[in-house]
Design an enzyme around this catalytic site. Structure first.
Site, PDB file in Angstrom:
ATOM      1  N   HIS A 265       0.885  -1.086  -0.035  1.00  0.00           N
ATOM      2  CA  HIS A 265       0.032  -0.037  -0.157  1.00  0.00           C
ATOM      3  C   HIS A 265       0.806   1.212  -0.147  1.00  0.00           C
ATOM      4  O   HIS A 265       0.327   2.330   0.586  1.00  0.00           O
ATOM      5  CB  HIS A 265      -0.919  -0.032   1.071  1.00  0.00           C
TER       6      HIS A 265
ATOM      7  N   ASN B 197     -10.069  -3.459   1.650  1.00  0.00           N
ATOM      8  CA  ASN B 197      -9.564  -3.492   0.055  1.00  0.00           C
ATOM      9  C   ASN B 197     -10.935  -3.206  -0.745  1.00  0.00           C
ATOM     10  O   ASN B 197     -11.936  -3.165  -0.242  1.00  0.00           O
ATOM     11  CB  ASN B 197      -8.909  -4.723  -0.507  1.00  0.00           C
TER      12      ASN B 197
END
EC number: 1.11.1.6
Length: 536
Positions: A81, A159
């Site tokens: 990320h 997500n």
């Protein structure tokens, strides 16, 4: 930071200065450039040297401070990320879960009242690639929300896709190693990626989603979100239920085909960041509705999957989505590093009324997320404004690198940095409702769950796709698998066929066609660009 804001935090930082401090030296203005020591800078264009052409001197403090800080501007990027964009906003609760009072299921205060507002900070991200990588790459997208509630922070870290590749966090480092560039070439390798997947049949469902158009959201504003893992809600009686969280964009859902993604990347590899930033700047505030699915706590043997398996979707016809609130993003960060990059999320950050399940992936994430923030940002990362709760904080945690303040309450005896104490110090909070105390019994084992069913939902998803989505899925998988080791191809085709016979057959034919095309092409290395002329 003003004196008022520093009350009770220790004399070391009382009256600390900053860019908005009105105290200036004679002759200074509020816009005067200074060093970090507060010294006015009179010449920021020329270093101090012996004559205009002579050597620099070691006592050139302004230069040393400026360059040495520049050398340390970057902190370790997130191991996953890394590429992300953030925004501030607000969450408004409905006071209900669907048509029922939310208090029936959870005592979490942020959900209890219709119209109750909670400030939030959201960070969207890609997962496997670096800080400045293109936002058009095929990759899951992170959807992390920090709620600044009256009971402290709650982080909902998920997500865009509703499931994950693996169900046991023990495999997470290996998964990420396989997705990252090769340690020998620094190039991402489809052979390495699918070599891992070939030994992980539980990933088939996620692969089916990722290599479809759902693997490249058009932009963050048009992207779903999911908590992915199974959590619990706890009510005033201490009773718990299993829950799944889902964010649905009010703007609708839009994805990119591979060809569309290539076209976007050719002109703008920051397109998703720019789209979100520009929309908020022009007042077109994006919104997401928050839904939950609720299931009674238990093993549910009537299902063909384990409710704690994060590679599975809970069927909506059995466990309907129930609306609990809406989030609006309405303000961009003032500084990307101070807010978006230093923002630290963790799946273990829950408030009263929200709890953990025994989801193995959730439990592993709960350790890893907070651990990596301490490494990446530092042990006092929770004192940074973007991470600090918007409420009273009093702890006995002391010192450490970059300690910004001391977490004492006003009037606390500074000698007491422990608990219990009859002299002073913070006291334990009274419990306002029974604790949730699930009973767990069994032998300590190393074993997979009893209902893995790795291919059932992958096949259902394949059949549920529109024709163009299936075509895209087959094309993307065929291109990715063409040319990789045949043992890997055979194992993946075995998985796709187990999910759906047509699925496996079409990918097999696609690989064969792609490899025939590759064989017919010249194997010369490409030469890029146009030959240049000589420079002056």
């Amino acid at each position: 930071m003003s004196d008022e804001n520093n009350k009770g935090v220790g004399t070391a930082v009382q009256g600390v200065g900053g860019p908005r401090d009105g105290r200036t030296a004679p002759g200074e203005q509020g816009t005067t450039l200074t060093t970090r020591q507060g010294h006015p800078v009179h010449d920021n264009q020329n270093s101090r040297t012996v004559g205009s052409r002579g050597p620099m001197t070691l006592e050139n403090y302004q230069f040393i401070e400026k360059l040495s800080h520049f050398d340390r501007e970057r902190i370790p990027e997130r191991v996953v990320h890394a590429r992300g964009v953030g925004a501030h906003g607000v969450f408004r609760a409905t006071g209900k879960v669907g048509d029922e009072p939310v208090s029936k299921y959870t005592r979490a205060k942020l959900f209890q009242e219709d119209g109750k507002e909670t400030p939030v900070f959201v960070r969207f991200s890609t997962v496997g690639h670096g800080t400045h990588s293109p936002e058009t790459l095929r990759d899951p997208r992170g959807f992390a929300v920090k709620f600044y509630t009256e009971d402290g922070n709650w982080d909902l870290v998920g997500n865009n896709l509703k499931i994950f590749f693996i169900r046991d966090a023990l495999k997470f480092p290996d998964l990420i190693h396989s997705q990252k560039p090769s340690p020998t070439t620094n190039i991402q390798s489809q052979e390495r990626i699918f070599d891992f997947f070939a030994g992980s049949p539980e990933a088939t469902h996620m692969i089916t989603l990722l290599y479809s158009p759902w693997g490249i959201p058009a932009s963050y504003r048009f992207m779903q979100g999911s908590g992915v893992n199974t959590y619990k809600w706890v009510n005033d009686q201490g009773e718990g239920v299993l829950v799944k969280y889902h964010w649905e964009p009010v703007q609708g859902v839009r994805n990119l085909t591979q060809m569309q993604a290539d076209e976007v990347q050719a002109t703008n590899f920051n397109h998703a960041t720019q789209d979100l930033h520009d929309a908020i700047e022009r007042g077109d505030f994006p919104q997401w509705d928050l839904f939950v699915q609720i299931m009674e706590d238990g093993e549910h043997p009537e299902l063909d999957f384990d409710p704690l398996d994060d590679t599975k979707i809970w069927p909506r016809e059995q466990f309907p989505w129930r609306h609990v609130g809406q989030m609006t993003l309405n303000r961009n960060p003032e500084n990307v590093f101070a807010e978006t990059e230093q923002a630290a999320f963790g799946t273990g950050v829950l408030v009263d009324g929200l709890d953990f399940s025994d989801d193995k992936m959730l439990q592993g994430r709960t350790f890893s997320y907070s651990d990596t923030q301490r490494y990446r940002v530092g042990p006092n990362y929770l004192q940074l404004p973007i991470n600090a709760p918007k409420k009273h904080v009093a702890t006995n945690q002391r010192d450490g690198q970059m300690a910004y303040r001391v977490d004492t309450f006003e009037g606390q005896d500074q000698r007491v940095n422990y608990e219990p104490s009859l002299l002073s110090g913070p006291k334990e909070a009274p419990r306002r409702a029974p604790e949730h105390t699930p009973r767990v019994e069994g032998n300590l084992v190393r074993a997979a769950i009893e209902r893995p069913n790795p291919f059932g939902q992958a096949g259902m998803q394949y059949r549920n796709f529109a024709d163009w989505e299936r075509d895209e899925l087959v094309s993307n998988l065929s291109g990715a698998l063409a040319g990789v080791d045949k043992r890997i191809q055979d194992k993946m085709l075995e998985y796709f066929t187990a999910a759906d016979a047509d699925y496996g057959q079409r990918v097999r034919e696609g690989i064969q066609a792609k490899e025939a095309e590759m064989k017919g092409q010249k194997q010369e290395a490409p030469v890029y660009g146009t030959e240049a002329s000589s420079l002056y």
